[in-house]
Write a protein that holds these residues in place. Structure first.
Motif, PDB file in Angstrom:
ATOM      1  N   ASN A   1       0.639  -1.251   0.093  1.00 52.81           N
ATOM      2  CA  ASN A   1      -0.079  -0.010   0.257  1.00 52.81           C
ATOM      3  C   ASN A   1       0.721   1.392  -0.052  1.00 52.81           C
TER       4      ASN A   1
ATOM      5  N   GLN B   1       0.120   4.257   0.920  1.00 48.58           N
ATOM      6  CA  GLN B   1      -0.077   5.128   2.122  1.00 48.58           C
ATOM      7  C   GLN B   1       0.873   4.567   3.273  1.00 48.58           C
ATOM      8  N   ALA B   2       0.949   3.107   3.209  1.00 45.34           N
ATOM      9  CA  ALA B   2       1.849   2.819   4.142  1.00 45.34           C
ATOM     10  C   ALA B   2       3.259   2.962   4.013  1.00 45.34           C
TER      11      ALA B   2
ATOM     12  N   ALA C   1       4.296   5.549   2.430  1.00 41.44           N
ATOM     13  CA  ALA C   1       4.503   7.191   2.780  1.00 41.44           C
ATOM     14  C   ALA C   1       4.602   7.246   4.181  1.00 41.44           C
ATOM     15  N   ALA C   2       3.724   6.607   4.856  1.00 34.29           N
ATOM     16  CA  ALA C   2       3.647   6.777   6.395  1.00 34.29           C
ATOM     17  C   ALA C   2       5.118   6.319   6.819  1.00 34.29           C
ATOM     18  N   ALA C   3       5.605   5.294   6.385  1.00 33.05           N
ATOM     19  CA  ALA C   3       6.957   4.823   6.837  1.00 33.05           C
ATOM     20  C   ALA C   3       8.134   5.587   6.487  1.00 33.05           C
TER      21      ALA C   3
ATOM     22  N   ASN D   1       7.823   9.011   5.956  1.00 35.04           N
ATOM     23  CA  ASN D   1       7.632  10.082   6.920  1.00 35.04           C
ATOM     24  C   ASN D   1       8.051  10.275   8.164  1.00 35.04           C
ATOM     25  N   ALA D   2       8.382   8.957   8.701  1.00 35.30           N
ATOM     26  CA  ALA D   2       9.068   8.892   9.879  1.00 35.30           C
ATOM     27  C   ALA D   2      10.805   9.419   9.799  1.00 35.30           C
TER      28      ALA D   2
ATOM     29  N   THR E   1       3.840  12.409  -2.248  1.00 41.91           N
ATOM     30  CA  THR E   1       3.183  11.215  -2.992  1.00 41.91           C
ATOM     31  C   THR E   1       2.360  11.785  -4.073  1.00 41.91           C
TER      32      THR E   1
ATOM     33  N   SER F   1       0.066  14.740  -3.693  1.00 41.81           N
ATOM     34  CA  SER F   1       0.601  15.879  -3.276  1.00 41.81           C
ATOM     35  C   SER F   1       0.398  16.935  -4.481  1.00 41.81           C
TER      36      SER F   1
ATOM     37  N   THR G   1      13.945   1.712   3.863  1.00 40.12           N
ATOM     38  CA  THR G   1      12.376   1.688   3.928  1.00 40.12           C
ATOM     39  C   THR G   1      11.878   1.116   2.438  1.00 40.12           C
TER      40      THR G   1
END
Length: 630
Positions: A79, A81-82, A84-86, A88-89, A96, A99, A135
């Motif tokens: 995914n 979104q997953a 991007a979340a990783a 963004n850490a 993305t 954006s 990542t």
């Protein structure tokens, strides 16, 4: 019965006759290829290939569905979104596809590069790069890396990748050091552009090989070999030959320092170089296939960069083009490049440049008519490459040398002076070569400045490149006779009939004087063909609106004729130019030559998982990644 007889007759026709029939009934224009494949690729995987045929017999080209702008489906691993979340850490910017700024940063110089990464990231430190690599790998995603994004091909952009833009690695620091044979060196960040380097390390005082276009990124230029056809390459060697040390991030996220004899890890581990693992050798020519370099220690020479004298000359026959080989091989004083540029009215916008280029076609047409020539004149850029040459090359001395070698230079008379003064009325006075040299040097300075300000993704571009040629015979028929960009065309702006906006020929004559001492025992990994001595390299590039229907046909048509003449002969290609050779050719040998096998060993040692795989990388021989297949 009659249809069967006609079909049988067609099948027995010679291939050339079949092609001519197909050209009569349909077009192989790039827009037709895109139109056909965009429809074909809807809802198909973006990795799928689409072949477009014109008529019964003619295959126009094959492209990846990711290049068509269609609604192809991405076969991503997890995914978005997953992911991007990783990402963004981390402590860096992440974009993305949702954006608002995504499309702005996705674009590279060539609008034909249409791949869409899953995410775009802007690391600030080597540790950020390491985090991004780890990542992406944890999600099973590929990566792509950009320093400047100027490449004519789409090497730095990859469908569904994590796209790493190295803009923030832009340090430029000049300093004294005994590690450089000249006593001067500079730390250059991989994301710096050469325009900023030239403003920081003044060419009025210092010289070094650099990108001719100021928007070229330091990383792509040096990792691909680094040539400059205006003199510094012949004087000092390839840019990559001036590298002293590199800071890099490996595929597993380790930070390393790479020197000629060893690779040193941040934790203190040391790998001594052998032929099978020499990362210093591999990075300087095939670097984007092996690691992400963040910074270069680069040799700087303590004398000004010598500007060329620019002389107008005539080349009406193939023999007159070949005379330049004799002129080049008879001297160690000068470096030569033959240049012929064509731009449509309104293409340039700078206040000084625009009126000059507005008057240029008329001046060239007047020169052709008043001198009773069958061709338009070319500009021969002659650079004094002797040590201590100073900032300028004498136009009078350069013109005399060319004339003595039998080159048909422009006659110095009042008619020709008046024709040239149309370009910039009343700007300078004197003999014809003095007048044109001053105007032309101003013109090229302004072109370089405007080029640096070009927006990404505005123009599509196509190019051909052939090097290590012992003669001009393979390309001179097209250089002279092509109906759209050849010197013998009827009107200066004939190429407008093919919807081209800017085309230029560059013929560079290799006349190398030397190279940095560090590279004598540590050669670079691109194919240099030093054993051949004096050779010529040819480049033709055309730019056009993305909607153009036929400009690509000009370059592809010439490419096909050159390759036909070169059949059975040896030649090379430079890494920053397209691999668009005829089907079945191994362009890796054209780029890296006999070094390819050693480079593959180095690749297996440092990147066995093939993290750094992209268009024209060591492990990617996919002809479909060529933006405009012939």
């Amino acid at each position: 019965m009659l249809p069967i007889l006609l079909l049988t007759l067609l099948l027995w026709l010679p291939d050339e006759t079949k092609s001519q029939l197909d050209r009569f009934f349909c077009s192989c224009a790039h827009t037709e290829l895109i139109k056909h494949c965009a429809a074909y690729c809807n809802d198909k995987p973006c990795e799928s290939l689409c072949e477009y045929k014109c008529g019964w017999f003619r295959v126009c080209g094959t492209i990846s569905c990711s290049q068509t702008g269609s609604t192809c489906t991405s076969t991503v691993s997890k995914n978005t979104q997953a992911l991007a979340a990783a990402l963004n850490a981390g402590s860096f910017r992440v974009l993305t596809q949702a954006s608002s700024e995504y499309e702005h940063y996705r674009k590279v110089f060539n609008a034909a590069c249409t791949a869409k990464p899953k995410a775009i990231v802007f690391p600030n430190t080597p540790e950020d790069v390491a985090f991004i690599l780890k990542t992406a790998k944890s999600f099973g995603d590929t990566i792509s890396v950009r320093s400047g994004g100027h490449s004519y091909t789409c090497n730095s952009l990859k469908q569904d990748s994590v796209h790493i833009i190295m803009t923030n690695f832009n340090r430029i620091k000049l300093f004294d050091t005994t590690r450089s044979e000249t006593g001067k060196a500079a730390w250059l960040g991989t994301g710096a552009i050469w325009g900023n380097v030239l403003r920081s390390i003044d060419p009025e005082v210092y010289s070094y090989p650099h990108g001719q276009c100021r928007s070229v990124g330091v990383g792509g230029y040096l990792l691909g070999g680094g040539v400059n056809w205006l003199g510094t390459y012949n004087k000092y060697g390839y840019g990559a030959e001036g590298i002293i040390e590199m800071k890099a991030v490996l595929s597993d996220g380790n930070l390393v320092t790479v020197t000629p004899d060893k690779t040193v890890f941040a934790d203190g581990r040391v790998v001594q170089h052998t032929a099978a693992n020499n990362l210093f050798f591999g990075l300087r020519g095939a670097g984007s296939s092996l690691a992400i370099v963040t910074e270069f220690l680069y040799t700087i020479h303590k004398e000004p960069e010598t500007r060329p004298a620019i002389i107008l000359a005539w080349m009406e026959t193939e023999d007159e083009v070949e005379k330049m080989m004799k002129a080049m091989s008879s001297t160690k004083k000068y470096s030569f490049m033959v240049n012929h540029q064509i731009s449509k009215i309104g293409f340039w916008s700078r206040p000084i440049l625009s009126p000059i280029m507005l008057a240029f076609p008329g001046a060239m047409q007047a020169l052709k008519f008043s001198n009773r020539k069958s061709t338009f004149p070319v500009q021969i850029m002659v650079t004094d490459i002797t040590l201590g040459a100073g900032r300028t090359t004498s136009a009078a001395s350069a013109a005399k040398y060319l004339k003595d070698q039998g080159v048909d230079i422009l006659v110095d008379n009042i008619v020709n002076v008046l024709a040239i003064n149309q370009i910039q009325p009343g700007s300078v006075t004197g003999g014809v070569h003095f007048v044109f040299d001053r105007i032309a040097n101003l013109l090229y300075e302004e072109i370089e400045k405007e080029q640096e300000s070009w927006k990404a993704g505005v123009w599509s571009s196509i190019s051909l490149n052939y090097g290590s040629l012992a003669s001009t015979r393979s390309f001179s028929p097209d250089f002279i006779n092509d109906g759209f960009v050849g010197l013998r065309r009827g009107l200066f702006l004939e190429f407008l009939r093919k919807d081209c906006s800017f085309c230029f020929w560059m013929l560079h004559f290799r006349n190398r004087l030397g190279k940095p001492r560090i590279s004598v025992n540590n050669p670079i990994s691109i194919r240099t063909d030093e054993n051949q001595g004096n050779t010529v390299e040819i480049n033709l590039t055309c730019m056009f609106p993305p909607s153009s229907t036929s400009c690509t046909d000009v370059v592809n048509g010439i490419r096909s004729k050159i390759e036909s003449r070169l059949q059975g002969q040896t030649y090379s290609k430079y890494y920053n130019f397209p691999s668009c050779s005829k089907s079945g050719s191994d362009w890796r040998r054209l780029y890296w030559g006999q070094n390819l096998d050693q480079l593959m060993s180095i690749k297996r040692f440092w990147d066995s998982g093939d993290t750094f795989n992209h268009c024209q990388s060591l492990t990617n021989n996919d002809a479909a990644c060529c933006p405009f297949p012939s």
